[in-house]
Design a protein around this motif. Structure first.
Motif, PDB file in Angstrom:
ATOM      1  N   GLY A  45      33.988 -12.255  16.150  1.00 14.24           N
ATOM      2  CA  GLY A  45      34.595 -13.066  17.175  1.00 14.24           C
ATOM      3  C   GLY A  45      33.552 -13.937  17.938  1.00 14.24           C
ATOM      4  O   GLY A  45      32.421 -13.408  18.004  1.00 14.24           O
ATOM      5  N   ALA A 105      41.408  -6.047  17.306  1.00  8.69           N
ATOM      6  CA  ALA A 105      41.102  -7.499  17.388  1.00  8.69           C
ATOM      7  C   ALA A 105      40.441  -7.677  18.848  1.00  8.69           C
ATOM      8  O   ALA A 105      38.910  -7.463  18.951  1.00  8.69           O
ATOM      9  CB  ALA A 105      42.503  -8.256  17.353  1.00  8.69           C
ATOM     10  N   LEU A 144      32.841  -8.178   7.179  1.00  8.64           N
ATOM     11  CA  LEU A 144      33.277  -7.188   7.934  1.00  8.64           C
ATOM     12  C   LEU A 144      34.760  -6.873   7.896  1.00  8.64           C
ATOM     13  O   LEU A 144      35.399  -5.980   8.636  1.00  8.64           O
ATOM     14  CB  LEU A 144      33.031  -7.158   9.449  1.00  8.64           C
ATOM     15  CG  LEU A 144      33.016  -8.451  10.071  1.00  8.64           C
ATOM     16  CD1 LEU A 144      34.462  -8.633  10.307  1.00  8.64           C
ATOM     17  CD2 LEU A 144      32.513  -8.393  11.791  1.00  8.64           C
ATOM     18  N   LEU A 192      28.670  -9.086  20.924  1.00  3.33           N
ATOM     19  CA  LEU A 192      29.980  -9.418  21.024  1.00  3.33           C
ATOM     20  C   LEU A 192      30.334  -9.247  22.573  1.00  3.33           C
ATOM     21  O   LEU A 192      31.329  -9.729  23.106  1.00  3.33           O
ATOM     22  CB  LEU A 192      31.165  -8.813  20.189  1.00  3.33           C
ATOM     23  CG  LEU A 192      31.168  -7.366  19.967  1.00  3.33           C
ATOM     24  CD1 LEU A 192      31.874  -6.815  21.138  1.00  3.33           C
ATOM     25  CD2 LEU A 192      31.879  -7.123  18.672  1.00  3.33           C
TER      26      LEU A 192
HETATM   27  C1  DGY Z   1      33.869  -8.597  15.736  1.00  5.68           C
HETATM   28  O1  DGY Z   1      32.620  -8.512  14.871  1.00  5.68           O
HETATM   29  O2  DGY Z   1      34.170  -9.570  16.239  1.00  5.68           O
HETATM   30  C2  DGY Z   1      34.571  -7.217  15.504  1.00  5.68           C
HETATM   31  O3  DGY Z   1      35.034  -7.025  16.887  1.00  5.68           O
HETATM   32  C3  DGY Z   1      33.894  -6.163  15.086  1.00  5.68           C
HETATM   33  O4  DGY Z   1      34.621  -5.020  15.276  1.00  5.68           O
END
Ligand code: DGY
Length: 311
Positions: A74, A235, A97, A50
């Motif tokens: 994300g 987030a 998750l 990420l």
């Molecule tokens: C994601 O997987 O986008 C989250 O930020 C994990 O914490």
């Protein structure tokens, strides 16, 4: 070697290796290392983390690319519309998750409101002189409103958890819908943003970072929160104006902040290190063995399926 699968990191569990055996060749090379750069031209699938931003110019350098897999739910670090235009499939890791991230948001909320880190530091310092009536007083949650930005699976999972702690959830979502949200253990109203902020003594962020949510919680929006409100962010950093949050902490307008995510990770605004009443984590939302293993499996199955579909 002609690289079909190019991953910037090994993943938890065996899934990536198994995928590499089915669809050779697999190369694991650090993001933007000379090896990674050289392999882009032959790569048919990328696996990225990420924190690794893929640009349109990377897509130009990867003429064989069919799939980008991200080890995250994300996708704000990926050129989503350019991928769609070029027929490149994006595979991410939704749902698996949800519980881990909602758990971590609750952990941050309890850590901030019950001053867990300060208590731990006091005991370890050897200077604790015993129980005192006013020692490290925190804030109770029971009966208070908890604003939740985003009514997707993680927002609902968090609502279920704060509801169990006696809080009253309120939702806002990007579509600014009204009505109520069924979060599994009950239902709660979905309100216009400013109306929700005005009531939220706790505000927790559970929406993706998009052009619509970038900078959404600016100083003006933050000033709508009741004095002493607590903000939890698991987030994305860009949703929140961090400089305004630090200022509002320093002037005691905000009661506390628990962060797992930051703008420009891992290069943090240096003021976080000394900001009062904060608990800071290094982006651990999905960090359990079970969750990361499930993410690997979901991601690699999705990539295999995308390969199968295109062959
Ligand atoms: C994601 O997987 O986008 C989250 O930020 C994990 O914490």
């Amino acid at each position: 070697m002609s690289v079909r699968l190019l991953s910037t990191s090994p993943l938890v569990g065996e899934s990536l290796q198994a995928l590499g055996n089915s669809f050779p060749e697999l190369l694991v090379a650090s993001f933007r290392s000379p090896e990674w750069n050289a392999a882009l031209i032959s790569a048919e699938a990328l696996v990225v983390m990420l924190s690794e931003t893929i640009t349109d110019s990377d897509l130009q350098s990867a003429p064989n690319l069919k799939v980008i897999g991200t080890y995250s739910v994300g996708v704000n670090h990926l050129p989503v519309s350019e991928c769609a235009a070029k027929g490149i499939t994006i595979v991410n890791t939704p749902e698996v998750l949800t519980d881990a991230t909602a758990d971590l948001a609750l952990a941050l909320l309890l850590a901030v409101t019950r001053r867990i880190a300060e208590g731990d530091a006091l005991v370890r310092s050897g200077t604790w002189n015993g129980w005192g009536p006013e020692q490290l007083l925190g804030t109770s949650l029971t009966g208070k409103f908890c604003g939740i930005l985003g009514s997707g699976p993680i927002g609902k999972g968090f609502a279920k958890r704060v509801w169990a702690s006696g809080m009253k959830p309120l939702f806002w979502d990007r579509e600014s819908r009204g009505g109520t949200v069924d979060f599994g253990a009950g239902s709660a109203p979905r309100l216009p943003l400013l109306e929700m902020l005005q009531q939220s003594i706790v505000l927790s962020l559970h929406c993706p970072l998009t052009e619509a949510t970038r900078g959404l919680l600016d100083r003006n929006a933050l000033l709508r929160l009741p004095k002493g409100a607590v903000i939890i962010n698991t987030a994305r950093g860009g949703i929140l104006d961090e400089a305004a949050v630090i200022d509002l902490l320093e002037t005691n307008q905000l009661g506390g902040v628990g962060l797992d995510v930051y703008a420009n990770e891992p290069h943090l605004n240096p003021k976080w290190a000394s900001a009062p009443r904060t608990v800071l984590l290094p982006h651990l939302g999905s960090a359990t063995v079970e969750t990361r293993t499930a993410m690997s499996s979901l991601l690699c199955n999705g990539i295999a399926k995308a390969f199968g579909a295109s062959e």
